[in-house]
Design an enzyme around this catalytic site. Structure first.
Site, PDB file in Angstrom:
ATOM      1  N   HIS A   1      -7.594   2.025   0.883  1.00 55.85           N
ATOM      2  CA  HIS A   1      -7.655   1.569   2.396  1.00 55.85           C
ATOM      3  C   HIS A   1      -8.548   2.571   3.364  1.00 55.85           C
ATOM      4  CE1 HIS A   1      -5.483  -0.956   5.630  1.00 55.85           C
ATOM      5  NE2 HIS A   1      -6.752  -0.789   5.961  1.00 55.85           N
TER       6      HIS A   1
ATOM      7  N   GLU B   1       0.856  -1.285   0.072  1.00 57.54           N
ATOM      8  CA  GLU B   1       0.103   0.065  -0.040  1.00 57.54           C
ATOM      9  C   GLU B   1       0.871   1.372   0.055  1.00 57.54           C
ATOM     10  OE1 GLU B   1      -2.714  -0.467   3.311  1.00 57.54           O
ATOM     11  OE2 GLU B   1      -4.182  -1.947   2.189  1.00 57.54           O
TER      12      GLU B   1
END
Length: 530
Positions: free
Chosen positions: A279, A261
């Site tokens: 996210h 990420e």
């Protein structure tokens, strides 16, 4: 006296700082700047982070005074928990702060996939009007598979029930009866993959769950399957998912979490029929505020040496209200048995008798260890580092529980095995509506004495004149005896006196009393404030 330093390494809500209160020196640092973080950790007692700051063994090594790491959120991928535990640092998070937000995001992804909302939005903004291209499906009467019936999975199930869906779930740790209460039928993972029209994932990332859903599972799926992962990256094999979307083996995917990420490439994000978010599971104002306030409260508890319900590397968890009053009792009994032992020990064991045995009482062992070591080591002892201190000193500790208690509703017993082969013990209970702490047994002798600050325990052979001898000695020293109990095995047999006194007695006086009554042992025991 300087205030403990609390370091905030990422942006947190103003409510977080308010919840910490005025008792700390609150400082700020950019947790992603490693040199700055290391310098700031040098005198920090606590550090609060979100997900960007990496608190690994190297960072923890720069924090000699650190007592607690607080993650304002649920995931702990950025905290090296074994390193923290080895250093005696408590790790806390906010496990319930974002559960509603995460559940709602999963529902949003399901609805977005069902009605092509992201693609239709982008199309219209390009000036197109393609109604037929974005014909969707209803959730009504569809089969929705939930992977994981934890707190978030349950919230999702409750919300999906309102859509008139058929709910099935894969969770090997949930009983069929519990699932039935939720209106959910349990399935194996393969069965769930084959039956579901929609799937939503709500399990932690562990070595067992990484790649849980991969090529073999997608081969079982309906072409109409739409799958959502708003849990943790890596549970779905990303390469297998991308290929399944490109091949048309499934109809769509909604992904909020990724192995890396941000993602290192667009292999997955460029696949057809995928909607992605960066996210956002915990990214609501409400979740962020709840997380910050929750960990701020945990920091306050941890720095005061209290039990923290949300600690992840110390046993305890949510403490039943029936167990909670026993925590300070067990801690004081730990202090008492340390005074009885008066030397090195090899084991500190805890036994719980009575109704308490029907509850989770692991915390009472921790409390006893905390009390025991607080009497004999110089550093601050907490619920997290007490077991670490015990292990470093070669002290074992066991907990047993049984429901039999002949004289009292509940009894907590702490037993220490000394290095010279002796065993010393103390038993305590809570009595009456006010839950008064009492000592009800010492070294196997039955007594009943309220908990106090100063005790003297004497063991000797029973004979006349003993009480007069030590009473006179303490009286001449102008030390008042506030309470007294005598126990014996039989007339002329082994006897024990336990007295409470109003102040610390000089060591010379205690030795004098021991000699006067020919005591086999005499111990002065102080109970420190908790």
């Amino acid at each position: 006296m300087s205030k403990p330093v609390v370091l905030i390494a990422e942006e947190l809500s103003a409510a977080t700082v308010d919840a910490l209160g005025p008792d700390f020196d609150i400082r700020h640092v950019d947790g992603t700047d490693r040199p700055a973080l290391f310098a700031a950790l040098a005198d920090a007692s606590a550090v609060l982070v979100r997900s960007a700051t990496q608190l690994d063994a190297e960072a923890i090594g720069h924090a000699p005074q650190l007592k607690v790491i607080a993650r304002a959120g649920v995931g702990l991928d950025n905290v090296e928990i074994p390193a923290a535990t080895a250093a005696g640092v408590m790790v806390v998070n906010a496990p319930t702060s974002n559960i509603v937000s995460a559940a709602e995001l999963a529902i949003a992804h399901l609805l977005g996939l069902a009605r092509h909302i992201p693609a239709a939005d982008a199309s219209l903004k390009r000036g197109e009007w393609k109604r037929s291209a974005y014909t969707g499906v209803e959730l009504y009467e569809k089969t929705v598979g939930i992977v994981g019936l934890g707190r978030i999975g349950v919230l999702v199930a409750e919300r999906l029930a309102a859509f008139g869906t058929k709910l099935i779930a894969f969770d090997p740790f949930v009983s069929p009866a519990r699932a039935a209460q939720l209106g959910v039928e349990l399935r194996s993972l393969d069965e769930l993959m084959a039956e579901s029209d929609f799937i939503t994932i709500h399990i932690p990332r562990t070595p067992e769950t990484v790649g849980l859903i991969g090529e073999a599972q997608f081969a079982l799926a309906k072409p109409s399957l739409r799958i959502v992962n708003a849990s943790r990256g890596g549970i779905i094999d990303e390469a297998a998912l991308a290929q399944a979307l490109r091949d048309g083996r499934i109809a769509g995917a909604g992904i909020d979490v990724f192995v890396s990420e941000p993602p290192k490439d667009d292999a997955l994000t460029s696949a057809p029929n995928i909607q992605v978010t960066p996210h956002l599971g915990a990214s609501t104002d409400e979740a962020q505020e709840k997380a910050g306030v929750a960990v701020a409260r945990s920091v306050r508890l941890a720095l005061s040496g209290d039990l923290v319900p949300d600690a992840v590397n110390v046993a305890g968890g949510i403490i039943d209200e029936y167990v909670r009053p026993g925590i300070p009792l067990a801690e004081r009994l730990g202090q008492f048995v340390a005074g009885l032992a008066a030397g090195p020990v090899e084991a500190v064991d805890v036994a719980v008798h009575g109704e308490l045995a029907g509850y989770d009482v692991k915390v009472l062992r921790l409390a006893a260890l905390k009390g025991f070591f607080s009497s004999i080591v110089s550093e601050q002892v907490t619920f997290v580092n007490a077991p670490v201190i015990a292990e470093s000193r070669g002290v074992t500790s066991a907990l047993t529980a049984d429901e039999r208690s002949d004289e009292y509703r509940n009894v907590v017993e702490v037993v220490a095995a000394t290095s010279d082969g002796r065993r010393v013990s103390v038993e305590g209970t809570l009595t009456g509506p006010k839950q008064v702490e009492k000592i009800v047994g010492v070294n196997g002798q039955s007594v009943e004495v309220p908990m106090a600050d100063h005790f003297v325990v004497m063991e000797y052979v029973d004979r006349p004149g003993i009480v007069a001898a030590y009473g006179a000695a303490f009286g001449e020293a102008e030390i008042n005896i506030a309470g007294m109990q005598i126990a014996r095995t039989s007339a002329g047999g082994d006897a024990l006196s336990i007295i409470t006194i109003d102040q610390v007695a000089p060591d010379a006086l205690v030795e004098q009393v021991g000699a006067a009554i020919e005591a086999t042992t005499i111990r002065q025991i102080g109970i420190r404030p908790l």
